[in-house]
Design a protein around this motif. Sequence first.
Motif, PDB file in Angstrom:
ATOM      1  N   ARG A 153       0.784  -1.276  -0.207  1.00  0.00           N
ATOM      2  CA  ARG A 153       0.011   0.063   0.145  1.00  0.00           C
ATOM      3  C   ARG A 153       0.812   1.269   0.035  1.00  0.00           C
ATOM      4  O   ARG A 153       0.359   2.211  -0.961  1.00  0.00           O
ATOM      5  N   VAL A 154       2.004   1.282   0.831  1.00  0.00           N
ATOM      6  CA  VAL A 154       2.798   2.489   0.745  1.00  0.00           C
ATOM      7  C   VAL A 154       3.574   2.706  -0.546  1.00  0.00           C
ATOM      8  O   VAL A 154       3.714   3.885  -0.884  1.00  0.00           O
ATOM      9  N   LEU A 155       4.032   1.345  -0.896  1.00  0.00           N
ATOM     10  CA  LEU A 155       5.108   1.729  -2.009  1.00  0.00           C
ATOM     11  C   LEU A 155       4.178   2.117  -3.399  1.00  0.00           C
ATOM     12  O   LEU A 155       4.642   2.741  -4.334  1.00  0.00           O
ATOM     13  N   ALA A 156       2.869   1.467  -3.297  1.00  0.00           N
ATOM     14  CA  ALA A 156       1.969   1.954  -4.559  1.00  0.00           C
ATOM     15  C   ALA A 156       1.852   3.384  -4.774  1.00  0.00           C
ATOM     16  O   ALA A 156       1.765   3.885  -6.045  1.00  0.00           O
ATOM     17  N   ASP A 157       2.127   4.129  -3.785  1.00  0.00           N
ATOM     18  CA  ASP A 157       1.852   5.825  -3.775  1.00  0.00           C
ATOM     19  C   ASP A 157       3.424   6.224  -3.936  1.00  0.00           C
ATOM     20  O   ASP A 157       3.379   7.610  -3.920  1.00  0.00           O
ATOM     21  N   GLN A 158       4.326   5.619  -4.078  1.00  0.00           N
ATOM     22  CA  GLN A 158       5.807   6.203  -4.261  1.00  0.00           C
ATOM     23  C   GLN A 158       6.127   6.290  -5.725  1.00  0.00           C
ATOM     24  O   GLN A 158       5.991   5.399  -6.499  1.00  0.00           O
ATOM     25  N   PRO A 159       7.217   7.253  -6.294  1.00  0.00           N
ATOM     26  CA  PRO A 159       7.486   7.315  -7.360  1.00  0.00           C
ATOM     27  C   PRO A 159       8.488   6.240  -7.751  1.00  0.00           C
ATOM     28  O   PRO A 159       9.108   5.520  -7.049  1.00  0.00           O
ATOM     29  N   ALA A 160       8.382   5.660  -9.142  1.00  0.00           N
ATOM     30  CA  ALA A 160       9.267   4.672  -9.679  1.00  0.00           C
ATOM     31  C   ALA A 160      10.538   5.328  -9.831  1.00  0.00           C
ATOM     32  O   ALA A 160      10.780   6.553  -9.845  1.00  0.00           O
ATOM     33  N   GLY A 180       2.952 -13.579   4.207  1.00  0.00           N
ATOM     34  CA  GLY A 180       3.070 -14.432   3.085  1.00  0.00           C
ATOM     35  C   GLY A 180       3.458 -13.936   1.721  1.00  0.00           C
ATOM     36  O   GLY A 180       3.917 -14.335   0.921  1.00  0.00           O
ATOM     37  N   VAL A 181       3.344 -12.461   1.605  1.00  0.00           N
ATOM     38  CA  VAL A 181       3.666 -11.900   0.505  1.00  0.00           C
ATOM     39  C   VAL A 181       5.227 -11.931   0.393  1.00  0.00           C
ATOM     40  O   VAL A 181       5.965 -11.793   1.233  1.00  0.00           O
ATOM     41  N   SER A 182       5.579 -11.961  -1.018  1.00  0.00           N
ATOM     42  CA  SER A 182       7.181 -11.922  -1.225  1.00  0.00           C
ATOM     43  C   SER A 182       7.521 -10.570  -1.541  1.00  0.00           C
ATOM     44  O   SER A 182       6.855  -9.820  -2.150  1.00  0.00           O
ATOM     45  N   ILE A 183       8.849 -10.411  -1.528  1.00  0.00           N
ATOM     46  CA  ILE A 183       9.471  -8.963  -1.899  1.00  0.00           C
ATOM     47  C   ILE A 183       9.258  -8.965  -3.442  1.00  0.00           C
ATOM     48  O   ILE A 183       9.326  -7.558  -3.854  1.00  0.00           O
ATOM     49  N   ASP A 184       9.279  -9.958  -4.111  1.00  0.00           N
ATOM     50  CA  ASP A 184       9.075  -9.984  -5.604  1.00  0.00           C
ATOM     51  C   ASP A 184       7.731  -9.176  -6.014  1.00  0.00           C
ATOM     52  O   ASP A 184       7.584  -9.123  -7.146  1.00  0.00           O
ATOM     53  N   GLU A 185       6.491  -9.413  -5.175  1.00  0.00           N
ATOM     54  CA  GLU A 185       5.410  -9.070  -5.316  1.00  0.00           C
ATOM     55  C   GLU A 185       5.126  -7.630  -5.155  1.00  0.00           C
ATOM     56  O   GLU A 185       4.283  -6.909  -5.522  1.00  0.00           O
ATOM     57  N   LEU A 186       5.911  -6.781  -4.461  1.00  0.00           N
ATOM     58  CA  LEU A 186       5.735  -5.575  -4.212  1.00  0.00           C
ATOM     59  C   LEU A 186       5.650  -4.756  -5.476  1.00  0.00           C
ATOM     60  O   LEU A 186       6.359  -5.041  -6.466  1.00  0.00           O
ATOM     61  N   PRO A 187       5.047  -3.398  -5.438  1.00  0.00           N
ATOM     62  CA  PRO A 187       4.788  -2.708  -6.650  1.00  0.00           C
ATOM     63  C   PRO A 187       6.274  -1.963  -6.969  1.00  0.00           C
ATOM     64  O   PRO A 187       6.216  -1.507  -8.105  1.00  0.00           O
ATOM     65  N   ARG A 188       7.171  -1.702  -6.270  1.00  0.00           N
ATOM     66  CA  ARG A 188       8.617  -1.211  -6.438  1.00  0.00           C
ATOM     67  C   ARG A 188       9.500  -2.212  -6.038  1.00  0.00           C
ATOM     68  O   ARG A 188       9.436  -2.832  -5.160  1.00  0.00           O
ATOM     69  N   PRO A 189      10.524  -2.322  -6.592  1.00  0.00           N
ATOM     70  CA  PRO A 189      11.985  -3.055  -6.302  1.00  0.00           C
ATOM     71  C   PRO A 189      12.454  -2.451  -5.069  1.00  0.00           C
ATOM     72  O   PRO A 189      12.329  -1.202  -4.725  1.00  0.00           O
ATOM     73  N   VAL A 190      12.804  -3.288  -4.085  1.00  0.00           N
ATOM     74  CA  VAL A 190      13.261  -2.727  -2.716  1.00  0.00           C
ATOM     75  C   VAL A 190      14.611  -3.430  -2.550  1.00  0.00           C
ATOM     76  O   VAL A 190      15.141  -4.373  -2.994  1.00  0.00           O
ATOM     77  N   GLU A 191      15.573  -2.866  -1.657  1.00  0.00           N
ATOM     78  CA  GLU A 191      16.718  -3.277  -1.381  1.00  0.00           C
ATOM     79  C   GLU A 191      16.572  -3.636   0.033  1.00  0.00           C
ATOM     80  O   GLU A 191      16.275  -2.921   0.812  1.00  0.00           O
TER      81      GLU A 191
END
Length: 473
Positions: free
Chosen positions: A418-425, A445-456
């Motif tokens: 939800r937070v990342l969806a509002d953040q710029p690419a 159970g959500v994987s980091i690969d499923e997030l709307p922005r890549p994360v480190e």
Amino acid sequence: MSQTLSRSLAPLVVSVAPGSPADDVGVLPGDEIVGVNGDMPRDIIEWQMATDEAEVELDVSRGGLDFAMSVDKPEGAPLGIEISSAVFDRVRTCDNHCEFCFIYQLPKGMRRSLYLKDDDYRLSFLYGNFTTLTRFTEADLERVVTERLSPLHVSIHSTDPDVRSEMLKNPRGAMSLRWLRALLDHDIVVKGQIVVCPGVNDGAILDDTMAGILDRYPELDSVAVVPLGISKFNREDAMRFHSLQEAQDVVDTIADWQDVFQAALGKRMVYAADEYYLMAERPFPDAERYDGFHMHEDGIGMARTFEAEFHGHTDSVTGVQRGFFASVDAPPNPAAYTGLHKCSSAHDIDAPVQQGVTLKPRRTASVGVLTGTLGAPVIRPLVESVGRADVRILAVENEFFGGNTGVTGLITGEDVTRVLADQPAGHRYLLPDVCLSDDGRFLDGVSIDELPRPVEVVATDGAALRAALEGSK
Ligand code: SF4
């Protein structure tokens, strides 16, 4: 073989280190180990002792065939096997029904292991889980003393028998601290914990508990005082948030009693969780008031250690720190036997860890640091102090659990999404590893690969955050 386990409980080989003694004799992932040296260890502690021998006879079951394998190696050298569980007989479950239990406050449908209410002294030793000792026995004491399973972690909550049994909703809670006395009599190091529930064991009862510790358990190593965690799934009306005044009262009570303990015992003994200072709107105590941060893994002094690490005022990070449910999912690494592996409670704020994985690094100018709502006020001033106007703190409101669950270790994939969806690419997004399992999944159970922005993914310590930020200067 004099004793074997039920096949359903025998440990499975998860991996075999290439070139290790186990690899040399042909042990394979998927093998079931049904005996070691003619017996079957009950847990990873006995496994470690058995496999420390120079000659190890493994009884193996593979594809319906049973056979033995002999391993010769230097005494004390590891076999090179990672196995599937830490306890090979059954984990001892808790017979209490605490109203403040966070497990009762989990939503339905999470993975089954998260709902396990353990009260097993072995998990206390291996992972730092707190035990109430209500199921502890004479045989357990003998084993703890003989094998020196120290330190252990004990939930005290109150030294008044009536209050304690009422909090645990178990008549045995009234008397089970007799085992604490016995452990201390045998020089077992014990760290205590008090979960404070406002209106239940704060105020005069907390004072009484402090007096009880001074009077009856002065040999305790230390005692962490933590607030109860409440999720939106809480159904116990008596369990509620602290008011500002109640949080301030707890902070003041602990400060007063630290002086008493210091004068009487030469150590401060009791420490309030970082969360209390945030709730009380008070500054964290100076670093020296934590006496070496020996309750760090219990949510004590994390903000101060994070700050010291961020500013490079310490040579090393404080130690391994995992998320709330890490002990449930933790691999049964025999290193735990040496006390190297600890788990945490629900009350940690952005806790240091020694290792992290950096994924998909980007070198762009703007950075978003994801953290829990309780981590944000710790990290924000640090970032500001180094003049990084390009870095913004993204406090992740925990809508999944709701309530007062602001610790970073409990943030979920749903909330980060939800937070990342509002953040710029195109910006860098740093995610502390304390909220992830080893395979990169959040508690939901959500994987980091499923997030709307890549994360480190960054190790949850100040030095790692600083290094990650400097990578984008
Ligand atoms: S002892 Fe721990 S696991 Fe058991 S009910 Fe109480 S809080 Fe829950």
